[in-house]
Motif scaffolding. Structure first.
Motif, PDB file in Angstrom:
ATOM      1  N   THR A 195      -8.027   0.361  -1.391  1.00  0.00           N
ATOM      2  CA  THR A 195      -7.764   0.366  -0.658  1.00  0.00           C
ATOM      3  C   THR A 195      -7.710  -0.971   0.310  1.00  0.00           C
ATOM      4  N   LYS A 196      -7.317  -0.842   2.242  1.00  0.00           N
ATOM      5  CA  LYS A 196      -7.134  -1.688   2.662  1.00  0.00           C
ATOM      6  C   LYS A 196      -9.170  -1.681   3.225  1.00  0.00           C
ATOM      7  N   PHE A 204       0.643  -1.209  -0.188  1.00  0.00           N
ATOM      8  CA  PHE A 204      -0.155   0.154   0.206  1.00  0.00           C
ATOM      9  C   PHE A 204       0.998   0.844   0.168  1.00  0.00           C
ATOM     10  N   GLU A 226      -1.059   6.393  -2.277  1.00  0.00           N
ATOM     11  CA  GLU A 226      -1.705   7.384  -1.933  1.00  0.00           C
ATOM     12  C   GLU A 226      -3.363   6.121  -0.843  1.00  0.00           C
ATOM     13  N   GLY A 227      -1.923   5.241  -0.147  1.00  0.00           N
ATOM     14  CA  GLY A 227      -3.414   4.247   0.789  1.00  0.00           C
ATOM     15  C   GLY A 227      -3.931   3.169  -0.781  1.00  0.00           C
ATOM     16  N   ARG A 228      -3.709   3.026  -1.383  1.00  0.00           N
ATOM     17  CA  ARG A 228      -4.019   2.016  -2.333  1.00  0.00           C
ATOM     18  C   ARG A 228      -3.039   1.360  -2.666  1.00  0.00           C
TER      19      ARG A 228
END
Length: 96
Positions: free
Chosen positions: A30-31, A18, A21-23
């Motif tokens: 994303t999670k 990840f 940007e958190g992806r």
């Protein structure tokens, strides 16, 4: 090709890093999206999810790699690949 959408494997391709940007760098989810996918039922919920994901992957120039790896995942799981259905107009997709 019965139940293509309902039986579609997760869009995750087992990269799971990840950074963007958190992806995830592999599938661009994303999670929370990864968790949410498991709860999505049938075509009405899963097709829009795959469409959103495809747009995101195309924007990041990752769709070609991801689609190749996802098709491989579908083959391993002996599941119909929903990516084939994304190319069809919505009215022609008869499988649930």
């Amino acid at each position: 090709m019965a139940k293509t959408w309902a039986k579609a494997p997760s869009p995750c391709i087992s990269v799971c890093k990840f950074r963007d940007e958190g992806r995830c760098i592999g599938c661009q989810m994303t999670k929370p999206e990864k968790k949410r996918f498991k709860r999505l039922k049938g075509k009405a919920e899963r097709r829009p999810f795959f469409e959103m994901l495809r747009e995101r992957l195309v924007a990041r120039d990752r769709y070609a790699y991801w689609s190749r790896m996802y098709r491989r995942r579908c083959l391993k799981k002996a599941a119909d690949c929903p990516l084939d259905k994304l190319e069809q107009p919505d009215g022609l997709d008869r499988a649930a």
